[in-house]
Design a protein around this motif. Structure first.
Motif, mmCIF file in Angstrom:
data_model
loop_
_atom_site.group_PDB
_atom_site.id
_atom_site.type_symbol
_atom_site.label_atom_id
_atom_site.label_comp_id
_atom_site.label_asym_id
_atom_site.label_seq_id
_atom_site.Cartn_x
_atom_site.Cartn_y
_atom_site.Cartn_z
ATOM 1 N N LEU A 1 0.829 -1.207 0.000
ATOM 2 C CA LEU A 1 0.000 0.000 0.000
ATOM 3 C C LEU A 1 0.865 1.258 0.000
ATOM 4 O O LEU A 1 0.537 2.251 -0.657
ATOM 5 C CB LEU A 1 -0.940 -0.017 1.207
ATOM 6 C CG LEU A 1 -1.972 -1.154 1.224
ATOM 7 C CD1 LEU A 1 -2.773 -1.133 2.509
ATOM 8 C CD2 LEU A 1 -2.883 -1.085 0.015
ATOM 9 N N GLU A 2 1.992 1.206 0.719
ATOM 10 C CA GLU A 2 2.911 2.345 0.731
ATOM 11 C C GLU A 2 3.491 2.582 -0.665
ATOM 12 O O GLU A 2 3.651 3.727 -1.092
ATOM 13 C CB GLU A 2 4.024 2.088 1.747
ATOM 14 C CG GLU A 2 4.851 3.292 2.078
ATOM 15 C CD GLU A 2 5.855 3.007 3.179
ATOM 16 O OE1 GLU A 2 6.201 3.953 3.907
ATOM 17 O OE2 GLU A 2 6.307 1.848 3.342
ATOM 18 N N GLY A 3 3.783 1.505 -1.367
ATOM 19 C CA GLY A 3 4.245 1.633 -2.748
ATOM 20 C C GLY A 3 3.190 2.270 -3.635
ATOM 21 O O GLY A 3 3.495 3.116 -4.482
ATOM 22 N N LEU A 4 1.930 1.889 -3.415
ATOM 23 C CA LEU A 4 0.834 2.478 -4.194
ATOM 24 C C LEU A 4 0.640 3.961 -3.843
ATOM 25 O O LEU A 4 0.271 4.756 -4.707
ATOM 26 C CB LEU A 4 -0.458 1.693 -3.965
ATOM 27 C CG LEU A 4 -0.471 0.273 -4.556
ATOM 28 C CD1 LEU A 4 -1.705 -0.486 -4.107
ATOM 29 C CD2 LEU A 4 -0.378 0.323 -6.083
ATOM 30 N N ILE A 5 0.897 4.321 -2.590
ATOM 31 C CA ILE A 5 0.853 5.735 -2.208
ATOM 32 C C ILE A 5 1.938 6.496 -2.981
ATOM 33 O O ILE A 5 1.699 7.576 -3.516
ATOM 34 C CB ILE A 5 1.043 5.906 -0.682
ATOM 35 C CG1 ILE A 5 -0.179 5.360 0.070
ATOM 36 C CG2 ILE A 5 1.286 7.371 -0.318
ATOM 37 C CD1 ILE A 5 0.026 5.220 1.568
ATOM 38 N N ALA A 6 3.136 5.925 -3.037
ATOM 39 C CA ALA A 6 4.242 6.568 -3.756
ATOM 40 C C ALA A 6 3.932 6.713 -5.242
ATOM 41 O O ALA A 6 4.356 7.679 -5.879
ATOM 42 C CB ALA A 6 5.529 5.772 -3.561
ATOM 43 N N LEU A 7 3.161 5.777 -5.794
ATOM 44 C CA LEU A 7 2.780 5.847 -7.211
ATOM 45 C C LEU A 7 1.609 6.796 -7.441
ATOM 46 O O LEU A 7 1.214 7.030 -8.585
ATOM 47 C CB LEU A 7 2.427 4.451 -7.726
ATOM 48 C CG LEU A 7 3.602 3.480 -7.862
ATOM 49 C CD1 LEU A 7 3.110 2.069 -8.136
ATOM 50 C CD2 LEU A 7 4.556 3.946 -8.961
ATOM 51 N N GLY A 8 1.032 7.326 -6.362
ATOM 52 C CA GLY A 8 -0.087 8.245 -6.493
ATOM 53 C C GLY A 8 -1.430 7.568 -6.654
ATOM 54 O O GLY A 8 -2.426 8.216 -6.983
#
Length: 198
Positions: free
Chosen positions: A106-113
């Motif tokens: 989920l943190e990776g998806l946050i970084a991807l916007g």
């Protein structure tokens, strides 16, 4: 070459996780204040998924990264306090651990916007909740010392990550940041799958 650090992190994460506090063999009600402090300092740094979650603040892309340090610390410590008030049923431990692993994806998806940045707060609270489980039943003094240790360890990592964020983002560029974020999504998904099936 920019993804070399990411590959190294992946190798570290693939090694056996040290997700236990330094005094695992000592019952929580037998911890001294010093042992509580050392446990609080060590646990966020020894748990691979916890440490990777904190480190990723470097590339999440927060507009004012230093302003996030205190809210993230407060959310994490609130999660640890909640564990003292509402302990996790043993039957839910595997689910909670899978949730912590999923938080990396989920943190990776946050970084991807793809997800809102504010989701970081409940995610770190989940991490804090599980970290708080290490000292259930401890006397007030070692419990407080454990909280101080968590505050110091997590604060040091978050502050360092926040301070490095702008430099790292400039160095990585958008493609490097997207690559790291995608790596975090894959790593989180793999660790979640491992937690569910293991």
């Amino acid at each position: 070459m920019r993804l070399v650090p990411a590959v190294l992190l992946l190798l570290i994460a693939g090694s056996p996780a040290w997700a236990h506090h330094p005094f695992e063999g000592v019952a929580a009600d037998q911890l001294s204040a010093l042992q509580g402090l050392i446990s609080g300092l060590g646990h966020p740094l020894l748990g691979t998924d916890h440490l990777l979650f904190l480190i990723a603040i470097v590339f999440v892309g927060l507009r004012q990264p230093l302003r996030w340090v205190l809210p993230l610390l407060a959310a994490g410590l609130s999660g640890s306090l909640l564990m003292q008030l509402v302990p996790l049923p043993e039957a839910m431990t595997a689910v909670a651990e899978a949730g912590v692993s999923l938080s990396l994806a989920l943190e990776g998806l946050i970084a991807l916007g793809c997800l809102p940045t504010g989701l970081l707060l409940p995610l770190i609270a989940l991490h804090g909740y599980l970290l708080g489980g290490m000292v259930i039943g401890a006397e007030p003094t070692p419990l407080l010392a454990y909280g101080v240790g968590l505050f110091l360890a997590q604060g040091a990592v978050l502050l360092t990550a926040a301070r490095l964020s702008r430099t790292a983002m400039a160095w990585l560029g958008q493609s490097g940041r997207n690559g790291l974020a995608a790596l975090w999504v894959g790593l989180g998904a793999a660790l979640t799958w491992s937690a569910i099936t293991g």
